[in-house]
Design a protein around this motif. Structure first.
Motif, PDB file in Angstrom:
ATOM      1  N   SER A   1      89.202  70.244  42.564  1.00  0.00           N
ATOM      2  CA  SER A   1      88.212  70.660  41.561  1.00  0.00           C
ATOM      3  C   SER A   1      87.959  69.552  40.535  1.00  0.00           C
ATOM      4  O   SER A   1      88.794  68.673  40.329  1.00  0.00           O
ATOM      5  CB  SER A   1      88.693  71.924  40.844  1.00  0.00           C
ATOM      6  N   ASN A   2      86.826  69.649  39.896  1.00  0.00           N
ATOM      7  CA  ASN A   2      86.490  68.698  38.839  1.00  0.00           C
ATOM      8  C   ASN A   2      87.484  68.771  37.691  1.00  0.00           C
ATOM      9  O   ASN A   2      87.725  67.774  37.015  1.00  0.00           O
ATOM     10  CB  ASN A   2      85.068  68.928  38.327  1.00  0.00           C
ATOM     11  N   SER A   3      88.062  69.947  37.481  1.00  0.00           N
ATOM     12  CA  SER A   3      89.039  70.077  36.399  1.00  0.00           C
ATOM     13  C   SER A   3      90.286  69.240  36.683  1.00  0.00           C
ATOM     14  O   SER A   3      90.921  68.753  35.755  1.00  0.00           O
ATOM     15  CB  SER A   3      89.404  71.538  36.164  1.00  0.00           C
ATOM     16  N   TYR A   4      90.633  69.081  37.969  1.00  0.00           N
ATOM     17  CA  TYR A   4      91.767  68.206  38.297  1.00  0.00           C
ATOM     18  C   TYR A   4      91.452  66.768  37.884  1.00  0.00           C
ATOM     19  O   TYR A   4      92.289  66.074  37.316  1.00  0.00           O
ATOM     20  CB  TYR A   4      92.110  68.249  39.790  1.00  0.00           C
ATOM     21  N   TYR A   5      90.252  66.325  38.186  1.00  0.00           N
ATOM     22  CA  TYR A   5      89.885  64.936  37.919  1.00  0.00           C
ATOM     23  C   TYR A   5      89.620  64.658  36.437  1.00  0.00           C
ATOM     24  O   TYR A   5      89.621  63.510  36.016  1.00  0.00           O
ATOM     25  CB  TYR A   5      88.655  64.544  38.739  1.00  0.00           C
ATOM     26  N   SER A   6      89.397  65.693  35.661  1.00  0.00           N
ATOM     27  CA  SER A   6      89.136  65.516  34.236  1.00  0.00           C
ATOM     28  C   SER A   6      90.433  65.115  33.518  1.00  0.00           C
ATOM     29  O   SER A   6      91.489  65.689  33.749  1.00  0.00           O
ATOM     30  CB  SER A   6      88.605  66.831  33.655  1.00  0.00           C
ATOM     31  N   ILE A   7      90.329  64.134  32.665  1.00  0.00           N
ATOM     32  CA  ILE A   7      91.490  63.665  31.907  1.00  0.00           C
ATOM     33  C   ILE A   7      91.532  64.444  30.601  1.00  0.00           C
ATOM     34  O   ILE A   7      90.697  64.259  29.721  1.00  0.00           O
ATOM     35  CB  ILE A   7      91.401  62.140  31.624  1.00  0.00           C
ATOM     36  N   ARG A   8      92.517  65.330  30.485  1.00  0.00           N
ATOM     37  CA  ARG A   8      92.598  66.206  29.320  1.00  0.00           C
ATOM     38  C   ARG A   8      93.474  65.628  28.204  1.00  0.00           C
ATOM     39  O   ARG A   8      93.319  66.002  27.056  1.00  0.00           O
ATOM     40  CB  ARG A   8      93.109  67.580  29.748  1.00  0.00           C
ATOM     41  N   GLN A   9      94.407  64.781  28.544  1.00  0.00           N
ATOM     42  CA  GLN A   9      95.281  64.199  27.518  1.00  0.00           C
ATOM     43  C   GLN A   9      95.251  62.666  27.632  1.00  0.00           C
ATOM     44  O   GLN A   9      96.202  62.050  28.107  1.00  0.00           O
ATOM     45  CB  GLN A   9      96.702  64.718  27.675  1.00  0.00           C
ATOM     46  N   PRO A  10      94.162  62.067  27.185  1.00  0.00           N
ATOM     47  CA  PRO A  10      94.010  60.622  27.342  1.00  0.00           C
ATOM     48  C   PRO A  10      95.086  59.801  26.625  1.00  0.00           C
ATOM     49  O   PRO A  10      95.503  58.758  27.133  1.00  0.00           O
ATOM     50  CB  PRO A  10      92.620  60.326  26.790  1.00  0.00           C
TER      51      PRO A  10
END
Length: 186
Positions: free
Chosen positions: A65-74
């Motif tokens: 999913s796109n949520s996996y690829y999204s970096i949430r804690q840069p």
């Protein structure tokens, strides 16, 4: 179409060879340090190759999913990348495998319209290293169970360098792409 078929066959061949190699692993001698390292390299290369060929053939990176690829804690990612010296790994890649400008342009054309292509390529690369990293980690546990400690150590090192570092590098690239996207979209 022929390319997809050939890459699929190559992936299946490496999967079959990987399974056969792991099934016979307990019969290999690990007395010779060089041969043990060579065996570790082959294990890592075969398993990683299975998924690399799939990524070259199909848009399989979309299975996550796109949520996996999204970096949430840069900030956390940046901290880990600094601690693990991911930039040295990136520089080594640029001096060796990615030395040619032609090879680099396949990833990124240097323009803002190329950011989407770069983003997609980072997903492909990450997917192509994530699943081998997981599978090889289980193989390491299996090798420890067989008391092949030297071999498991070499496989662990190669798995970190050959799969974990590329995963973190792609996530770092995507973090930077996300920062640019948010800057340009404002």
């Amino acid at each position: 179409m022929i390319r997809k078929i050939l890459l699929s066959i190559a992936s299946l061949f490496l999967a079959w060879q990987s399974i056969n190699l792991i099934r016979q692993i307990e019969f290999f001698s690990t007395d010779n340090l060089f041969l043990t390292f060579l065996l570790a390299w082959v294990i890592t290369l075969f398993v990683t190759g299975v998924f690399a060929f799939l990524v070259f053939a199909y848009p399989i990176e979309n299975s996550l999913s796109n949520s996996y690829y999204s970096i949430r804690q840069p900030l956390l990612l940046k901290k880990w990348c600094n601690w693990l010296k991911i930039d040295y790994f990136r520089q080594a890649l640029l001096m060796t495998l990615w030395k040619s400008k032609k090879q680099q342009s396949k990833y990124f054309n240097g323009r803002t319209d190329g950011l989407q292509q770069l983003n997609q390529q980072t997903k492909k690369s990450e997917w192509g290293h994530l699943f081998p990293f997981i599978i090889i980690s289980f193989i390491i546990i299996y090798l420890i169970g067989l008391q092949l400690f030297r071999l498991s150590l070499f496989v662990l090192i190669l798995n970190i360098v050959g799969n974990l570092y590329p995963i973190l590098l792609q996530r770092h690239h995507r973090m930077r792409i996300q920062q640019l996207d948010s800057r340009y979209n404002q």
